[in-house]
Enzyme design. Sequence first.
Site, PDB file in Angstrom:
ATOM      1  N   ASN A   9       0.862  -1.349  -0.015  1.00 28.14           N
ATOM      2  CA  ASN A   9      -0.147  -0.017  -0.033  1.00 28.14           C
ATOM      3  C   ASN A   9       0.855   1.274  -0.074  1.00 28.14           C
ATOM      4  O   ASN A   9       1.458   1.427   1.017  1.00 28.14           O
ATOM      5  CB  ASN A   9      -0.900   0.069   1.292  1.00 28.14           C
ATOM      6  CG  ASN A   9      -1.567   1.268   1.433  1.00 28.14           C
ATOM      7  OD1 ASN A   9      -1.724   2.058   0.482  1.00 28.14           O
ATOM      8  ND2 ASN A   9      -2.196   1.371   2.802  1.00 28.14           N
ATOM      9  N   TRP A  10       0.946   1.761  -0.973  1.00 28.70           N
ATOM     10  CA  TRP A  10       1.930   2.953  -1.081  1.00 28.70           C
ATOM     11  C   TRP A  10       1.276   4.218  -0.646  1.00 28.70           C
ATOM     12  O   TRP A  10       2.123   5.495  -0.320  1.00 28.70           O
ATOM     13  CB  TRP A  10       2.113   3.219  -2.575  1.00 28.70           C
ATOM     14  CG  TRP A  10       2.776   2.389  -3.664  1.00 28.70           C
ATOM     15  CD1 TRP A  10       3.280   1.082  -3.107  1.00 28.70           C
ATOM     16  CD2 TRP A  10       3.260   2.455  -4.929  1.00 28.70           C
ATOM     17  NE1 TRP A  10       3.771   0.378  -4.217  1.00 28.70           N
ATOM     18  CE2 TRP A  10       3.879   1.233  -5.220  1.00 28.70           C
ATOM     19  CE3 TRP A  10       3.420   3.537  -5.843  1.00 28.70           C
ATOM     20  CZ2 TRP A  10       4.455   0.968  -6.509  1.00 28.70           C
ATOM     21  CZ3 TRP A  10       3.862   3.218  -7.128  1.00 28.70           C
ATOM     22  CH2 TRP A  10       4.470   1.961  -7.402  1.00 28.70           C
ATOM     23  N   LYS A  11       0.018   4.241  -0.130  1.00 31.20           N
ATOM     24  CA  LYS A  11      -0.552   5.592   0.319  1.00 31.20           C
ATOM     25  C   LYS A  11      -0.374   6.778  -0.386  1.00 31.20           C
ATOM     26  O   LYS A  11      -0.246   6.505  -1.391  1.00 31.20           O
ATOM     27  CB  LYS A  11       0.015   5.559   1.918  1.00 31.20           C
ATOM     28  CG  LYS A  11       0.165   4.596   2.726  1.00 31.20           C
ATOM     29  CD  LYS A  11       0.436   4.641   4.162  1.00 31.20           C
ATOM     30  CE  LYS A  11       0.616   3.344   4.827  1.00 31.20           C
ATOM     31  NZ  LYS A  11       0.602   3.749   6.446  1.00 31.20           N
ATOM     32  N   HIS A  95      -8.843   0.852   5.566  1.00 30.76           N
ATOM     33  CA  HIS A  95      -7.783   0.829   6.226  1.00 30.76           C
ATOM     34  C   HIS A  95      -7.811   1.898   7.214  1.00 30.76           C
ATOM     35  O   HIS A  95      -8.761   3.025   7.253  1.00 30.76           O
ATOM     36  CB  HIS A  95      -6.616   1.655   5.126  1.00 30.76           C
ATOM     37  CG  HIS A  95      -5.259   1.801   5.628  1.00 30.76           C
ATOM     38  ND1 HIS A  95      -4.765   2.334   6.369  1.00 30.76           N
ATOM     39  CD2 HIS A  95      -4.115   0.516   5.326  1.00 30.76           C
ATOM     40  CE1 HIS A  95      -3.495   2.470   6.593  1.00 30.76           C
ATOM     41  NE2 HIS A  95      -3.207   1.186   6.107  1.00 30.76           N
ATOM     42  N   GLU A  97      -6.204   4.494   8.388  1.00 27.64           N
ATOM     43  CA  GLU A  97      -5.993   5.757   8.246  1.00 27.64           C
ATOM     44  C   GLU A  97      -7.259   6.455   7.471  1.00 27.64           C
ATOM     45  O   GLU A  97      -7.580   7.371   7.806  1.00 27.64           O
ATOM     46  CB  GLU A  97      -4.789   6.039   7.114  1.00 27.64           C
ATOM     47  CG  GLU A  97      -3.520   5.743   7.959  1.00 27.64           C
ATOM     48  CD  GLU A  97      -2.321   5.419   7.028  1.00 27.64           C
ATOM     49  OE1 GLU A  97      -2.365   5.517   5.753  1.00 27.64           O
ATOM     50  OE2 GLU A  97      -1.320   4.831   7.513  1.00 27.64           O
ATOM     51  N   GLU A 167      -4.453  -5.295  11.080  1.00 24.12           N
ATOM     52  CA  GLU A 167      -3.480  -4.279  11.127  1.00 24.12           C
ATOM     53  C   GLU A 167      -3.808  -3.614  12.438  1.00 24.12           C
ATOM     54  O   GLU A 167      -4.559  -2.649  12.800  1.00 24.12           O
ATOM     55  CB  GLU A 167      -3.591  -3.396  10.274  1.00 24.12           C
ATOM     56  CG  GLU A 167      -3.362  -3.868   8.639  1.00 24.12           C
ATOM     57  CD  GLU A 167      -3.059  -2.729   7.772  1.00 24.12           C
ATOM     58  OE1 GLU A 167      -1.882  -2.921   7.174  1.00 24.12           O
ATOM     59  OE2 GLU A 167      -3.432  -2.082   7.508  1.00 24.12           O
ATOM     60  N   GLY A 173       3.363   1.937  10.604  1.00 24.39           N
ATOM     61  CA  GLY A 173       4.186   2.991  10.510  1.00 24.39           C
ATOM     62  C   GLY A 173       5.004   3.400  11.722  1.00 24.39           C
ATOM     63  O   GLY A 173       5.737   4.556  11.744  1.00 24.39           O
ATOM     64  N   SER A 213       4.295  -2.400  10.252  1.00 22.50           N
ATOM     65  CA  SER A 213       5.816  -2.456  10.198  1.00 22.50           C
ATOM     66  C   SER A 213       6.630  -3.711   9.646  1.00 22.50           C
ATOM     67  O   SER A 213       7.545  -4.174  10.357  1.00 22.50           O
ATOM     68  CB  SER A 213       6.423  -2.096  11.556  1.00 22.50           C
ATOM     69  OG  SER A 213       5.819  -0.691  11.852  1.00 22.50           O
ATOM     70  N   GLY A 234       3.150  -1.056   4.297  1.00 23.22           N
ATOM     71  CA  GLY A 234       3.098   0.377   3.941  1.00 23.22           C
ATOM     72  C   GLY A 234       4.607   0.746   3.513  1.00 23.22           C
ATOM     73  O   GLY A 234       4.949   0.569   2.437  1.00 23.22           O
TER      74      GLY A 234
HETATM   75  C1  PEP Z   1      -0.112  -0.001   6.407  1.00 21.33           C
HETATM   76  O1  PEP Z   1      -0.458   1.113   6.345  1.00 21.33           O
HETATM   77  O2  PEP Z   1      -1.222  -0.851   6.146  1.00 21.33           O
HETATM   78  C2  PEP Z   1       1.096  -0.258   7.005  1.00 21.33           C
HETATM   79  C3  PEP Z   1       1.065  -1.679   7.484  1.00 21.33           C
HETATM   80  O3  PEP Z   1       2.092   0.393   7.233  1.00 21.33           O
HETATM   81  P1  PEP Z   1       3.702   0.143   7.671  1.00 21.33           P
HETATM   82  O4  PEP Z   1       3.958  -1.422   7.156  1.00 21.33           O
HETATM   83  O5  PEP Z   1       4.405   1.240   7.270  1.00 21.33           O
HETATM   84  O6  PEP Z   1       3.387   0.061   9.233  1.00 21.33           O
END
Ligand code: PEP
Length: 251
Positions: A9-11, A95, A97, A167, A173, A213, A234
């Site tokens: 997921n590039w956000k 998600h 966010e 998640e 993040g 992460s 992410g």
């Molecule tokens: C995500 O945003 O779905 C995520 C898991 O981010 P990260 O890997 O950066 O924690």
Amino acid sequence: MRRPIMAANWKMNCTVSQARELVSALKGLVSEVSGVDIVLAPPFTSLPEVAKLIADTDISLAAQNMHWEESGAYTGEISPVMLKDIGCTYIIIGHSERRAYFGETDDTVNKKLKAALHYGLNPIVCVGESLAQREAGETTQVVGAQLQAGLAGLTADEVNRVVLAYEPVWAIGTGKTATPEQANEVHGFMRQQLSAAFNEATAQAVRIQYGGSVKPDNVAELMAQSHIDGALVGGAGLKADSFAGIVKFEG
Ligand code: PEP
């Protein structure tokens, strides 16, 4: 045996030229990989370009969000039909966010999920608790409620087409990963919920990704857990070598 699925997921990252560079590098690194579904979720603006770049590969394309209606007066929104039209086969729904910053609720997750299934997109539905909820011992209550409301009204056959992503919000993040055991425990709980709400075959068939992460150096121990079938990534999805390392978790 559930087929592993690794999604990046590039956000809100990457211009079209940056997307081109990232995908070109990644393609070279994962060209020999088999037996794993690889999904890229760039921002809307790069979807058509990434679709072209991956046309000669087994990599699949996802959008990070969509509206549930086919068309209409919804300024700024993108519909499932539009996403299919440009080559998306997956859609990330709910998600954390989007839940935290853009008013996504279990109800809108449910509407989007039904639309995705109706229009033939493969949904990746995200659930997870906040740090305060975990510390208050509410993890299963929160995740259970998100699952129940998010999947409301679906048949077992429809649920078989859904990918779930657990998640924990506190691990996204932040560099803090749930331990493999902590993640597996929640994934196991999610399967119990699926078994009770639908049936045991569905509970065993649905793929559940872990997200929070995930990096090349922690992916193998996560993937060694009995209920973890992949990762939603992410930060590490923005570097070709990191995401390739995650995709090749067995190596
Ligand atoms: C995500 O945003 O779905 C995520 C898991 O981010 P990260 O890997 O950066 O924690």
